[in-house]
Structure formats: structure tokens, C-alpha cells
Motif scaffolding. Sequence first.
Motif, PDB file in Angstrom:
ATOM      1  N   LEU A  23      39.979  27.853 -18.817  1.00  0.00           N
ATOM      2  CA  LEU A  23      40.085  26.415 -18.623  1.00  0.00           C
ATOM      3  C   LEU A  23      39.681  26.124 -17.184  1.00  0.00           C
ATOM      4  O   LEU A  23      40.202  26.742 -16.248  1.00  0.00           O
ATOM      5  N   MET A  24      38.746  25.199 -17.005  1.00  0.00           N
ATOM      6  CA  MET A  24      38.370  24.793 -15.657  1.00  0.00           C
ATOM      7  C   MET A  24      39.441  23.844 -15.139  1.00  0.00           C
ATOM      8  O   MET A  24      39.727  22.824 -15.769  1.00  0.00           O
ATOM      9  N   THR A  25      40.023  24.176 -14.002  1.00  0.00           N
ATOM     10  CA  THR A  25      41.105  23.354 -13.452  1.00  0.00           C
ATOM     11  C   THR A  25      40.682  22.539 -12.242  1.00  0.00           C
ATOM     12  O   THR A  25      41.344  21.568 -11.896  1.00  0.00           O
ATOM     13  N   GLU A  26      39.596  22.947 -11.600  1.00  0.00           N
ATOM     14  CA  GLU A  26      39.177  22.232 -10.398  1.00  0.00           C
ATOM     15  C   GLU A  26      37.692  22.453 -10.147  1.00  0.00           C
ATOM     16  O   GLU A  26      37.180  23.558 -10.324  1.00  0.00           O
ATOM     17  N   VAL A  27      37.025  21.394  -9.737  1.00  0.00           N
ATOM     18  CA  VAL A  27      35.656  21.489  -9.238  1.00  0.00           C
ATOM     19  C   VAL A  27      35.730  21.121  -7.764  1.00  0.00           C
ATOM     20  O   VAL A  27      36.036  19.987  -7.420  1.00  0.00           O
ATOM     21  N   LYS A  28      35.492  22.100  -6.920  1.00  0.00           N
ATOM     22  CA  LYS A  28      35.585  21.869  -5.474  1.00  0.00           C
ATOM     23  C   LYS A  28      34.291  21.277  -4.919  1.00  0.00           C
ATOM     24  O   LYS A  28      34.298  20.555  -3.940  1.00  0.00           O
ATOM     25  N   LYS A  29      33.193  21.645  -5.579  1.00  0.00           N
ATOM     26  CA  LYS A  29      31.876  21.162  -5.144  1.00  0.00           C
ATOM     27  C   LYS A  29      30.946  21.220  -6.334  1.00  0.00           C
ATOM     28  O   LYS A  29      30.962  22.186  -7.103  1.00  0.00           O
ATOM     29  N   ALA A  30      30.153  20.200  -6.502  1.00  0.00           N
ATOM     30  CA  ALA A  30      29.110  20.210  -7.528  1.00  0.00           C
ATOM     31  C   ALA A  30      27.942  19.378  -7.015  1.00  0.00           C
ATOM     32  O   ALA A  30      28.124  18.220  -6.643  1.00  0.00           O
ATOM     33  N   LYS A  31      26.790  20.000  -6.974  1.00  0.00           N
ATOM     34  CA  LYS A  31      25.628  19.292  -6.452  1.00  0.00           C
ATOM     35  C   LYS A  31      24.416  19.606  -7.334  1.00  0.00           C
ATOM     36  O   LYS A  31      24.036  20.758  -7.504  1.00  0.00           O
ATOM     37  N   PHE A  32      23.840  18.542  -7.886  1.00  0.00           N
ATOM     38  CA  PHE A  32      22.626  18.664  -8.683  1.00  0.00           C
ATOM     39  C   PHE A  32      21.448  18.370  -7.763  1.00  0.00           C
ATOM     40  O   PHE A  32      21.346  17.284  -7.199  1.00  0.00           O
ATOM     41  N   LEU A  33      20.562  19.342  -7.624  1.00  0.00           N
ATOM     42  CA  LEU A  33      19.446  19.223  -6.693  1.00  0.00           C
ATOM     43  C   LEU A  33      18.122  18.887  -7.377  1.00  0.00           C
ATOM     44  O   LEU A  33      17.182  18.446  -6.725  1.00  0.00           O
ATOM     45  N   GLU A  34      18.059  19.142  -8.675  1.00  0.00           N
ATOM     46  CA  GLU A  34      16.852  18.880  -9.452  1.00  0.00           C
ATOM     47  C   GLU A  34      17.250  18.363 -10.825  1.00  0.00           C
ATOM     48  O   GLU A  34      18.323  18.681 -11.331  1.00  0.00           O
ATOM     49  N   ILE A  35      16.375  17.592 -11.435  1.00  0.00           N
ATOM     50  CA  ILE A  35      16.553  17.158 -12.823  1.00  0.00           C
ATOM     51  C   ILE A  35      16.017  18.258 -13.724  1.00  0.00           C
ATOM     52  O   ILE A  35      14.971  18.850 -13.435  1.00  0.00           O
ATOM     53  N   THR A  36      16.731  18.518 -14.812  1.00  0.00           N
ATOM     54  CA  THR A  36      16.296  19.548 -15.756  1.00  0.00           C
ATOM     55  C   THR A  36      15.746  18.884 -17.008  1.00  0.00           C
ATOM     56  O   THR A  36      16.489  18.251 -17.761  1.00  0.00           O
ATOM     57  N   ARG A  37      14.455  19.017 -17.196  1.00  0.00           N
ATOM     58  CA  ARG A  37      13.771  18.489 -18.381  1.00  0.00           C
ATOM     59  C   ARG A  37      13.463  19.668 -19.307  1.00  0.00           C
ATOM     60  O   ARG A  37      12.573  20.468 -19.009  1.00  0.00           O
ATOM     61  N   PRO A  38      14.189  19.766 -20.421  1.00  0.00           N
ATOM     62  CA  PRO A  38      14.075  20.959 -21.271  1.00  0.00           C
ATOM     63  C   PRO A  38      12.700  21.170 -21.896  1.00  0.00           C
ATOM     64  O   PRO A  38      12.352  22.294 -22.231  1.00  0.00           O
ATOM     65  N   LYS A  39      11.916  20.118 -22.017  1.00  0.00           N
ATOM     66  CA  LYS A  39      10.571  20.293 -22.589  1.00  0.00           C
ATOM     67  C   LYS A  39       9.608  20.867 -21.541  1.00  0.00           C
ATOM     68  O   LYS A  39       8.536  21.351 -21.880  1.00  0.00           O
ATOM     69  N   ILE A  40      10.018  20.830 -20.267  1.00  0.00           N
ATOM     70  CA  ILE A  40       9.192  21.379 -19.192  1.00  0.00           C
ATOM     71  C   ILE A  40       9.725  22.742 -18.744  1.00  0.00           C
ATOM     72  O   ILE A  40       8.981  23.703 -18.614  1.00  0.00           O
ATOM     73  N   SER A  41      11.032  22.814 -18.477  1.00  0.00           N
ATOM     74  CA  SER A  41      11.672  24.058 -18.029  1.00  0.00           C
ATOM     75  C   SER A  41      12.895  24.306 -18.899  1.00  0.00           C
ATOM     76  O   SER A  41      13.942  23.703 -18.689  1.00  0.00           O
ATOM     77  N   ASP A  42      12.751  25.204 -19.869  1.00  0.00           N
ATOM     78  CA  ASP A  42      13.871  25.436 -20.780  1.00  0.00           C
ATOM     79  C   ASP A  42      14.633  26.722 -20.483  1.00  0.00           C
ATOM     80  O   ASP A  42      15.597  27.042 -21.169  1.00  0.00           O
ATOM     81  N   SER A  43      14.252  27.462 -19.450  1.00  0.00           N
ATOM     82  CA  SER A  43      14.949  28.694 -19.074  1.00  0.00           C
ATOM     83  C   SER A  43      15.610  28.520 -17.712  1.00  0.00           C
ATOM     84  O   SER A  43      14.955  28.088 -16.754  1.00  0.00           O
ATOM     85  N   LEU A  44      16.885  28.861 -17.638  1.00  0.00           N
ATOM     86  CA  LEU A  44      17.651  28.729 -16.403  1.00  0.00           C
ATOM     87  C   LEU A  44      18.355  30.043 -16.089  1.00  0.00           C
ATOM     88  O   LEU A  44      18.710  30.799 -16.995  1.00  0.00           O
ATOM     89  N   ILE A  45      18.582  30.284 -14.798  1.00  0.00           N
ATOM     90  CA  ILE A  45      19.289  31.482 -14.343  1.00  0.00           C
ATOM     91  C   ILE A  45      20.558  31.038 -13.604  1.00  0.00           C
ATOM     92  O   ILE A  45      20.487  30.253 -12.658  1.00  0.00           O
ATOM     93  N   PHE A  46      21.707  31.537 -14.071  1.00  0.00           N
ATOM     94  CA  PHE A  46      22.982  31.301 -13.404  1.00  0.00           C
ATOM     95  C   PHE A  46      23.311  32.523 -12.553  1.00  0.00           C
ATOM     96  O   PHE A  46      23.340  33.649 -13.067  1.00  0.00           O
TER      97      PHE A  46
END
Length: 125
Positions: free
Chosen positions: A64-87
Motif C-alpha cells: 500500500l502506498m502511504t506517502e508520495v514525498k516527491k513526484a515530477k513528470f518531466l515528459e508526456i508519454t504518448r503510447p503510440k510514439i513511445s510504448d516502452s518504459l524503464i523503471f
Amino acid sequence: METSIFQIERIEEIEKNILSCSISLNADHPIYQGHFPSDPITPGVVFFQALKQILEINLNKKLLMTEVKKAKFLEITRPKISDSLIFNINFRLNNGAFDVKNKTTFTNHTVLFNCNATFVEMTNR
């Protein structure tokens, strides 16, 4: 039959408590019909759900996620252009909770999402 918005392709333990995981996005998922039909982009909540599922698989625990201390989206993810991501995930156990740092990139290493969050193991009551 409902299809998932993403699929975990590979989880690699780089070293203790450091993971690299690749996921693929399903550009045909119905959520993109509403987010947004003319220019589909991946909703932010998908990144948190993928992070949680990757950790659950690796730790073999329901979390269970209890806290998000920081979250920053730096790019938009368009699945028809970039459908592979690395965590890229670094985590540690701290007083019964998992402190997690994540950097998600496209396959070309462009960073698109950073977050620091805390997860706890869910218990049956």
C-alpha cells in the motif's frame, strides 16, 4: 475481457534493493479514448500503479502506498510514439516501511518521471 494498460516485461535486480524494470504500454487500452482521443497520453496514476506492481512482484508482498514525498513528470508519454518504459528503482526498508526512489525513462534514457514514495506491507485483518 479487459486488457491491462501496461505489461511488465522484465525485472532485473541490479544489486540488493536496486531494480531495473521494463514495461510496455498498451496503446489500444480503452483509457486512451478518454485521455485524450485526438492525442492519447498516459495518465500519471499508471506510473504509480506500475511502480507498486513491480515492487510487489520483487518483494512477494502486497503493498500500500502511504506517502508520495516527491513526484515530477518531466515528459508526456504518448503510447503510440513511445510504448516502452524503464523503471529504475532503489528501495530500502526503514522502520517497517519501504522508502522508494524511482526514475522512469524512455528507452533512449530520457527521464520522464521521478518520484520518492513510501509503501507498507498490507496485512489481513
